[in-house]
Write an enzyme that holds these catalytic residues in place. Structure first.
Site, mmCIF file in Angstrom:
data_model
loop_
_atom_site.group_PDB
_atom_site.id
_atom_site.type_symbol
_atom_site.label_atom_id
_atom_site.label_comp_id
_atom_site.label_asym_id
_atom_site.label_seq_id
_atom_site.Cartn_x
_atom_site.Cartn_y
_atom_site.Cartn_z
ATOM 1 N N GLU A 138 0.848 -1.197 0.000
ATOM 2 C CA GLU A 138 0.000 0.000 0.000
ATOM 3 C C GLU A 138 0.880 1.242 0.000
ATOM 4 O O GLU A 138 1.790 1.369 0.826
ATOM 5 C CB GLU A 138 -0.875 0.029 1.269
ATOM 6 C CG GLU A 138 -2.005 -0.982 1.277
ATOM 7 C CD GLU A 138 -3.272 -0.498 0.565
ATOM 8 O OE1 GLU A 138 -3.294 0.637 0.044
ATOM 9 O OE2 GLU A 138 -4.235 -1.292 0.544
ATOM 10 N N HIS A 176 -4.064 -3.205 -8.047
ATOM 11 C CA HIS A 176 -5.330 -3.673 -7.481
ATOM 12 C C HIS A 176 -6.428 -3.583 -8.553
ATOM 13 O O HIS A 176 -7.268 -4.478 -8.686
ATOM 14 C CB HIS A 176 -5.690 -2.820 -6.253
ATOM 15 C CG HIS A 176 -6.706 -3.454 -5.370
ATOM 16 N ND1 HIS A 176 -7.300 -2.810 -4.324
ATOM 17 C CD2 HIS A 176 -7.257 -4.704 -5.384
ATOM 18 C CE1 HIS A 176 -8.153 -3.639 -3.728
ATOM 19 N NE2 HIS A 176 -8.143 -4.784 -4.360
ATOM 20 N N ASP A 186 -7.225 1.576 -8.188
ATOM 21 C CA ASP A 186 -5.971 1.992 -7.560
ATOM 22 C C ASP A 186 -4.837 1.046 -7.953
ATOM 23 O O ASP A 186 -5.094 -0.143 -8.173
ATOM 24 C CB ASP A 186 -6.125 2.073 -6.033
ATOM 25 C CG ASP A 186 -6.246 0.704 -5.349
ATOM 26 O OD1 ASP A 186 -7.251 0.018 -5.569
ATOM 27 O OD2 ASP A 186 -5.329 0.339 -4.595
HETATM 28 ZN ZN ZN Z 1 -6.336 -1.321 -3.249
#
Ligand code: ZN
Length: 267
Positions: A138, A176, A186
């Site tokens: 992330e 993703h 994203d």
């Molecule tokens: Zn994501």
């Protein structure tokens, strides 16, 4: 002199009592690891449907299964602290192996061999359990801003290590949005896929695109690349978010078709 001594002791005690905001999740992590150690170590077998229970005889030749994909996300949150909080509360049911902050700090939240909950309902090719087979990274970014140089440098350092340690194929470093095209968008179009591809992480189309032949089947090609094409328009959009970042829509113009052909040929 005596007072000085007591002051030092007091400071030491105060310091060791400093509250770690993540102490509860640290404790819970260790507890879960212990439970998994126990269950993996048990030499027991489960009865089959026909009533037979397999006999256990231990082999000596094994090691741990390795991740084979890396999935990149942006957090869509405003700070690293906010993301860490989200990933340390059990009610959110989401996590990732690594979070990289805007200033390049890398935080690891669970061992690479464990299954983080970052992909959700997702697939890439025939692989329908991406969480089991992947490392989730992330990037601390709200989704509407460029990714900082420090953050991308840290990401490259991390990808270099992961790719080497687990022998991850370059086409398995994905977004993703690639694995969940109808749900996710994203990382955003600011994400530098082209620069990453130049460093050996992922593919990128040639500058001079070859014209796709007349018989070229876009839907089939997207599926061969890995996209779930049940919703073709979402798959085209996800492809463009990754490879044609200046035109993120589901329009199938000549440039889009030729770009899909270019990536398809690299498979
Ligand atoms: Zn994501």
């Amino acid at each position: 002199m005596k007072n000085y001594f007591y002051a030092i002791i007091a400071l030491f005690i105060l310091n060791s009592c400093k509250i770690n905001p993540y102490r509860l999740s640290d404790r819970s992590y260790k507890k879960q690891i212990k439970a998994y150690q126990k269950s993996i170590g048990n030499a027991d077998t489960k009865p089959l449907e026909n009533g037979q229970t397999p006999k256990w005889i231990s082999t000596v030749n094994f090691n741990l299964r390795k991740p084979n994909f890396v999935v990149i996300h942006h957090t869509a949150q405003d700070s690293l602290q906010q993301t860490l909080r989200t990933f340390t509360l059990s009610k959110t049911q989401v996590s990732a192996h690594y979070v990289i902050s805007d200033d390049g700090t890398v935080v690891q939240m669970l061992n690479d061999y464990l299954r983080a909950w970052h992909g959700g309902n997702a697939s890439w090719g025939k692989n329908t359990d991406i969480n089991s087979a992947s490392i989730g990274i992330e990037l601390d970014n709200n989704g509407f801003e460029p990714f900082s140089e420090a953050q991308i440098n840290s990401l490259v350092a991390l990808l270099t290590r992961l790719k080497k340690d687990y022998n991850i194929p370059t086409n398995n470093i994905i977004a993703h949005s690639d694995i969940a095209p109808s749900r996710k968008a994203d990382p955003s179009a600011f994400f530098p896929w082209k620069n990453l591809a130049a460093l050996g992480f992922g593919f990128w189309p040639e500058d001079q695109l070859e014209k796709a032949p007349d018989y070229f089947n876009v839907e089939q090609a997207l599926r061969i690349i890995g996209y779930n094409t049940q919703n073709l328009s979402s798959a085209i959009k996800a492809f463009k978010l990754h490879y044609i970042q200046t035109e993120v829509d589901d329009t199938l113009d000549e440039k889009t078709i030729n770009t899909i052909y270019s990536i398809y040929k690299k498979q």
